[in-house]
Design an enzyme around this catalytic site. Structure first.
Site, PDB file in Angstrom:
ATOM      1  N   ASP A   4      71.786 -69.045 -82.115  1.00  0.00           N
ATOM      2  CA  ASP A   4      71.136 -69.012 -80.810  1.00  0.00           C
ATOM      3  C   ASP A   4      70.699 -70.452 -80.532  1.00  0.00           C
ATOM      4  OD1 ASP A   4      69.347 -68.901 -78.694  1.00  0.00           O
ATOM      5  OD2 ASP A   4      68.052 -67.362 -79.576  1.00  0.00           O
TER       6      ASP A   4
ATOM      7  N   LYS B  45      67.104 -73.340 -70.294  1.00  0.00           N
ATOM      8  CA  LYS B  45      66.291 -74.333 -70.979  1.00  0.00           C
ATOM      9  C   LYS B  45      66.879 -75.731 -70.809  1.00  0.00           C
ATOM     10  CE  LYS B  45      64.106 -70.742 -72.546  1.00  0.00           C
ATOM     11  NZ  LYS B  45      64.406 -70.033 -73.780  1.00  0.00           N
TER      12      LYS B  45
ATOM     13  N   TRP C 240      61.955 -65.379 -81.472  1.00  0.00           N
ATOM     14  CA  TRP C 240      63.304 -65.131 -80.960  1.00  0.00           C
ATOM     15  C   TRP C 240      64.230 -64.699 -82.084  1.00  0.00           C
ATOM     16  CZ3 TRP C 240      62.908 -64.038 -76.274  1.00  0.00           C
ATOM     17  CH2 TRP C 240      62.123 -64.778 -75.385  1.00  0.00           C
TER      18      TRP C 240
HETATM   19  C1  LIG Z   1      64.176 -68.480 -74.206  1.00  0.00           C
HETATM   20  C2  LIG Z   1      64.834 -68.111 -75.464  1.00  0.00           C
HETATM   21  C3  LIG Z   1      65.436 -66.848 -75.641  1.00  0.00           C
HETATM   22  C4  LIG Z   1      65.394 -65.767 -74.575  1.00  0.00           C
HETATM   23  O1  LIG Z   1      66.261 -66.069 -73.582  1.00  0.00           O
HETATM   24  P1  LIG Z   1      66.520 -65.066 -72.361  1.00  0.00           P
HETATM   25  O2  LIG Z   1      67.675 -65.728 -71.666  1.00  0.00           O
HETATM   26  O3  LIG Z   1      65.263 -65.040 -71.553  1.00  0.00           O
HETATM   27  O4  LIG Z   1      66.856 -63.734 -72.899  1.00  0.00           O
HETATM   28  C5  LIG Z   1      66.079 -66.597 -76.840  1.00  0.00           C
HETATM   29  N1  LIG Z   1      66.124 -67.516 -77.817  1.00  0.00           N
HETATM   30  C6  LIG Z   1      65.556 -68.732 -77.682  1.00  0.00           C
HETATM   31  C7  LIG Z   1      65.652 -69.718 -78.785  1.00  0.00           C
HETATM   32  C8  LIG Z   1      64.890 -69.060 -76.505  1.00  0.00           C
HETATM   33  O5  LIG Z   1      64.325 -70.274 -76.364  1.00  0.00           O
END
Ligand SMILES: *Cc1c(COP(=O)(O)O)cnc(C)c1O
Length: 357
Positions: free
Chosen positions: A167, A191, A100
């Site tokens: 993020d 999540k 990511w």
């Molecule tokens: C799941 C995840 C993403 C991607 O998220 P989307 O909403 O599917 O674009 C990005 N960064 C992390 C840390 C993630 O766990």
């Protein structure tokens, strides 16, 4: 209904209470006689949900008035581009701690000068790099606080000489965060705080307006600050479920209380991984995530992997297959994952060991 223990990485388990409220609201939303997905987003009933959602974010994370909370579309993956579009003028640094993080960096590279300040790619991202220096001339430094695929996590809010961008898709609301240390915090809701379809952004207003490029209207954080996340039609249903999820967090005692439970759940599972001779953890111990627990069969027992998977499945475990890029197992034990589920997985590992030894 079949009883399962849901360890999916996202979308994933949500508080049953929030799911039940969502079902109710699909029948009759706030006494309107209409499903929540059929009311105008300009109605006073809907405005009340937006206001409550924003207020819960501010309260639960102690968000100071310097920051704004936004609810957008596009997921964390579009969030990667938002960050670069809004903040990158000369140079940006990224901490490359997983896939990511790498994808976030790729988007920034498409916009301007961005690079990895440090990386743990050479060991399949099984630890968080330390001891690197953050250059003082960066527009911002980007981190991924929890690496969902590898099960590593940055446990502390770091001091950063430049605006810090994070993020927090997979560990938001799992622990207290000092929001004042961040310029931007963003992530997909699916999540830990709701269903897929809404992206949260917490942005410090004074970092905006400093780049010289044209920012497309929808990609400009300021559009959504001015429009109070309703510049265009917001994802109403995901926001509704997110609001109910946050109410549940508040009822449990807030983020501090949930952090305590999360640490206990994680310890329960890591202790078993460390004790059980059939399994080993894959992440460096000091960097172990309390949200995603990754493990593999111990050396000499690799051939038992598929058998354990079936064994666990028969006992109701769902979603424990590791990400395709690392293999093995991953149990995602987000806020809404009950301790009973973690205990069930631990029991399952114990039983399997007794059977094999
Ligand atoms: C799941 C995840 C993403 C991607 O998220 P989307 O909403 O599917 O674009 C990005 N960064 C992390 C840390 C993630 O766990």
């Amino acid at each position: 209904m079949k009883k399962v223990h849901n360890f999916n990485a996202g979308p994933c388990v949500l508080p049953q209470q929030a799911v039940d409220k969502a079902i109710e609201a699909l029948k009759d939303f706030a006494g309107t006689g209409m499903p929540v997905i059929c009311v105008s987003h300009r109605s006073k009933e809907w405005s009340a949900v937006m206001d409550e959602c924003r207020a819960l974010w501010k309260e639960l994370l102690n968000i100071p008035d310097t920051h704004e909370v936004l609810f957008l579309g596009g997921g964390a993956s579009l969030g990667f581009l938002y960050v670069a579009m809004n903040l990158l003028e000369n140079k940006a640094g990224y901490l490359e701690t997983g896939v990511w993080a790498k994808k976030a960096l790729k988007e920034a590279k498409g916009i301007g000068n961005a690079y990895a300040v440090a990386s743990s790619a050479e060991t399949t991202y099984n630890y968080i790099p330390k001891g690197y220096e953050i250059p003082a001339d960066l527009d911002y430094f980007h981190i991924t606080t929890n690496n969902t695929i590898y099960g590593t996590e940055i446990h502390e809010d770091m001091d950063c000489p430049v605006p810090l961008v994070a993020d927090m898709s997979s560990d938001i609301m799992s622990r207290p965060v000092d929001v004042s240390k961040y310029a931007v915090i963003y992530g997909g809701a699916q999540k830990n705080v709701g269903p897929a379809g809404v992206t949260f952004v917490i942005v410090r207003k004074d970092v905006l307006g400093k780049v010289s490029r044209y920012i497309p209207t929808m990609l400009d954080y300021r559009t959504h600050i001015d429009g109070e996340s309703m510049f265009n039609t917001p994802p109403v249903f995901p926001i509704f479920v997110m609001t109910e999820t946050l109410k549940w967090v508040k009822e449990l005692g807030g983020v501090e209380a949930i952090y305590k439970i999360n640490k206990e759940k994680a310890a329960l599972l890591y202790d078993e991984i460390d004790r059980n001779s059939l399994f080993v953890g894959t992440a460096a111990k000091e960097d172990r995530s309390i949200m995603n627990v990754c493990f593999v069969m111990a050396p000499g027992y690799e051939a038992l992997q598929d058998e354990f998977m079936s064994f666990a499945k028969e006992r109701g475990m769902v979603g424990i297959k590791g990400h395709r890029s690392v293999g093995g197992f991953r149990a995602s034990i987000y806020n809404a994952c009950p301790v009973e589920s973690v205990q069930a997985l631990v029991d399952c590992m114990k039983e399997f060991e007794a059977l094999k030894k």
